[in-house]
Design a protein around this motif. Structure first.
Motif: not given
Length: 78
Positions: A5-9, A14-20, A23-30, A37-38
């Protein structure tokens, strides 16, 4: 599954990742990053998610190969 997901950071992040819990990997990208760069930030987040301490959805390749070899040897003996 990997969800991006592209979000305002904040600047410099640049990016944040976590597992829900599933077990899914969720990545928030600036959303301020250009496409190149993304992509680089997503690749870095995926590599970081494979570090020790993160729960993986699949076994490491070595473990999977060992299990397959063990099954094959059992079949060969019988």
């Amino acid at each position: 599954m990997i969800r991006i997901q592209r979000v305002t950071l904040p600047d410099g992040l640049r990016a944040i990742a976590y597992r829900d819990s599933g077990g899914n990997l969720i990545i928030y990208v600036s959303d301020s990053l250009d496409a190149e760069c993304a992509r680089a930030a997503v690749r870095k987040a995926i590599r970081a998610s494979r570090r020790p301490g993160w729960r993986a959805g699949l076994p490491p390749v070595g473990v999977a190969l060992l299990a397959a070899l063990r099954q094959w040897l059992r079949r060969a003996v019988t």
